[in-house]
Design an enzyme around this catalytic site. Structure first.
Site, short mmCIF file in Angstrom:
data_model
loop_
_atom_site.label_atom_id
_atom_site.label_comp_id
_atom_site.label_asym_id
_atom_site.label_seq_id
_atom_site.Cartn_x
_atom_site.Cartn_y
_atom_site.Cartn_z
N ASP A 36 -33.12 -58.65 30.19
CA ASP A 36 -32.30 -57.85 30.98
C ASP A 36 -31.04 -58.62 31.64
O ASP A 36 -30.19 -58.00 32.50
CB ASP A 36 -32.96 -57.28 32.20
CG ASP A 36 -33.83 -55.82 31.68
OD1 ASP A 36 -33.73 -55.53 30.47
OD2 ASP A 36 -34.63 -55.36 32.08
N ASP A 290 12.97 -34.37 28.95
CA ASP A 290 11.75 -35.05 27.97
C ASP A 290 10.52 -34.44 28.37
O ASP A 290 9.87 -34.13 27.48
CB ASP A 290 11.90 -36.51 28.31
CG ASP A 290 12.81 -37.34 27.50
OD1 ASP A 290 13.67 -36.79 26.71
OD2 ASP A 290 13.11 -38.39 27.83
N GLY A 425 4.12 -38.43 19.45
CA GLY A 425 4.28 -37.04 18.62
C GLY A 425 5.89 -36.87 18.59
O GLY A 425 6.32 -36.67 17.39
N LEU A 426 6.52 -36.79 19.68
CA LEU A 426 7.97 -36.54 19.58
C LEU A 426 8.77 -37.54 18.75
O LEU A 426 9.36 -37.28 17.86
CB LEU A 426 8.45 -36.76 21.10
CG LEU A 426 9.93 -36.28 21.15
CD1 LEU A 426 10.38 -35.20 20.73
CD2 LEU A 426 10.49 -36.60 22.59
#
Length: 524
Positions: A36, A290, A425-426
């Site tokens: 532990d 944007d 993505g843009l």
């Protein structure tokens, strides 16, 4: 208790370690087997601390179970007190040691030490890490202040006026292994100072037992992380009459609401109300050209209760996203998360199974995931952009730079962290739009002064090599090759591989320009 590959929270004794490690002049004796001790790595690796947690393990082994393990506990407690000389001692047991029933807390209290001893009884098989941290902080606060309960009068939030000084508040809840806690504290202290409010104590992060005893010198408490501090805030309210805040200052609207709540509780006039909305760049960004591209993006949110609820509000009200999924692994905050989800007309997901979360993610089909490091892995497998907003986290989510989630600067950080994955993505659209630009076509002169490799020659040579190894004997026609040369060089290899996979899947022996178009539509 169940066996799992990944888990959102550790056992409750890890939560106790978080509190002990966050504070000074405290030591934690943990009755636990040798295995532990792994929890040390959480602090040295993820938090990148240059010191071990203030924890002594009894580290009993299998052969010790045949003897008197209680004596082993007492030996370790004695050695820890003599070596570290703490002002307060925490004593508890791990899930494995709990089965032995040595009751280490009771043993410690019977050893005659002249210091407060907090006996932590944390049910390892029914509770988790955040609950363990909350219970430890609560028991510590209660132990150190219980003698002042009967003699102390109820604290009036307006006391600062009678004493002729600035109002004081405590900031409660930040701890090690919390999400950006260090930077959140700095940001909130800065905001409070601008409003003419002093910070009395920050706890548990950076505090000591002496600081805990000074909590009642403040007028109100700031409950910064409900998972950790709400139980302690409630106890302080019941026994000392100390009010505490409920608004978590994550996002512009919540930060303004938080400031208004603090001023109202202290009866302190708010003089710069008109300036508040201009403290962060997020409102302007969210209205920019944007950001209009991002309006209506589908977002899936999962994390601890505090950050998941705040993220849902920011996503919907401040960035114009559509929240298509919301959930938490914090069962203690399930009610609040369900209420937030109901306002969004969706059903909350309450689970500690990351596979259930991944399945829900698939069904929701989001364009952005806001979650923990677990969701980052799941989102990567699904090809979805992701930003981490909550623990559990990896070392990359504990930046060396100033990067809060709360307050004005926190809103700026959130905008950057959430929007940048979506902007990729843009960028892909722009790459497709300008794929015929001179910089991406054959023979373009490098800025270093070297002529680029002829793409057609490269494709021909590579095709010849690959055709020899092709299982299905795929052939590229002239039209297919011509179209492939128009693809930007840095994604050309992936497009070529995907198109060949598509051709094999459909049983197409020759790849023409039409096949390339069909493959693009198939994989998109």
């Amino acid at each position: 208790m169940e066996l799992t590959l990944w888990t959102y929270e550790g056992p409750p004794h890890v939560g106790a370690m978080r509190i002990a490690s966050s504070m000074k002049d405290i030591h934690y004796v943990l009755h636990a087997p040798q295995g532990d001790t792994y929890a040390d790595l959480l602090f040295t690796m993820i938090e990148r601390r240059g010191q071990r947690p203030p924890v002594t393990y009894t580290t009993f082994q299998a052969r010790d179970l045949g003897g008197d393990t209680a004596e082993l506990v007492k030996k370790n407690i004695k050695e820890a007190v003599e070596r570290f000389k703490p002002k307060t001692l925490l004593v508890g047991e791990s899930c494995t040691a709990e089965l032995i029933q040595d009751q280490p807390g009771s043993l410690a209290k019977g050893m005659g030490f002249n210091m407060p001893i907090v006996n932590l009884e944390l049910p390892a098989y029914s509770k988790k890490e955040n609950w363990g941290a909350s219970e430890t902080f609560y028991q510590l606060t209660r132990t150190l202040l219980k003698e002042k309960v009967s003699s102390s009068q109820k604290i009036c939030p307006l006391r600062w006026k009678e004493l002729g000084r600035r109002p004081k508040v405590n900031i409660l809840g930040p701890s090690l292994l919390g999400f950006r806690c260090r930077d959140d504290v700095i940001e909130i202290q800065r905001i409070l100072s601008e409003q003419g409010i002093d910070t009395n104590v920050v706890a548990p992060l950076g505090s000591s037992p002496d600081d805990i005893e000074r909590l009642i010198d403040a007028e109100i408490n700031i409950c910064l992380y409900q998972e950790i501090a709400e139980a302690s805030c409630e106890w302080l309210k019941r026994n000392f009459g100390m009010e505490y805040t409920n608004t978590i200052p994550i996002g512009i609207k919540n930060t303004i609401e938080f400031i208004n709540e603090v001023h109202k509780k202290l009866d302190l006039p708010l003089t710069n109300k008109e300036e508040l909305e201009h403290k962060s760049k997020l409102p302007w960004y969210s209205k920019s050209v944007d950001s209009n591209y991002l309006t209506g993006k589908r977002v899936f949110i999962f994390g601890d209760g505090t950050h998941a609820i705040a993220a849902a509000k920011i996503a919907k009200e401040e960035l114009g996203f559509e929240v298509v999924g919301l959930g938490t692994y914090s069962r203690e905050m399930a009610r609040q998360v369900r209420a937030t989800a109901k306002d969004l007309n969706i059903e909350a997901l309450i689970t500690n199974n990351y596979l259930e979360v991944e399945d829900a993610m698939k069904k929701a089909a989001p364009e952005l995931v806001l979650g923990t490091q677990m969701e980052r892995h799941s989102a990567k497998r699904l090809g979805i952009p992701c930003s981490v907003i909550s623990t559990p986290m990896h070392v990359q989510d504990v930046p060396a730079r100033y990067s809060p989630q709360m307050g004005w600067e926190g809103a700026n950080v959130i905008f950057d962290d959430w929007v940048h994955p979506l902007m990729m993505g843009l960028e892909e659209h722009l790459i497709d739009m300008f794929k015929h630009d001179f910089e991406f076509v054959d023979g373009h002169q490098s800025h270093l002064g070297h002529t680029a490799t002829k793409t057609k020659d490269f494709i021909n040579s590579s095709d010849e090599k690959k055709d020899k190894n092709s299982k299905e004997g795929i052939i590229w026609t002239e039209s297919g090759r011509a179209e492939l040369t128009k693809v930007p060089f840095f994604v050309r290899g992936k497009v070529k591989t995907n198109t060949e996979k598509y051709a094999i899947l459909r049983g197409i022996p020759e790849i023409s320009d039409e096949t390339l178009y069909d493959a693009k539509a198939y994989f998109n």
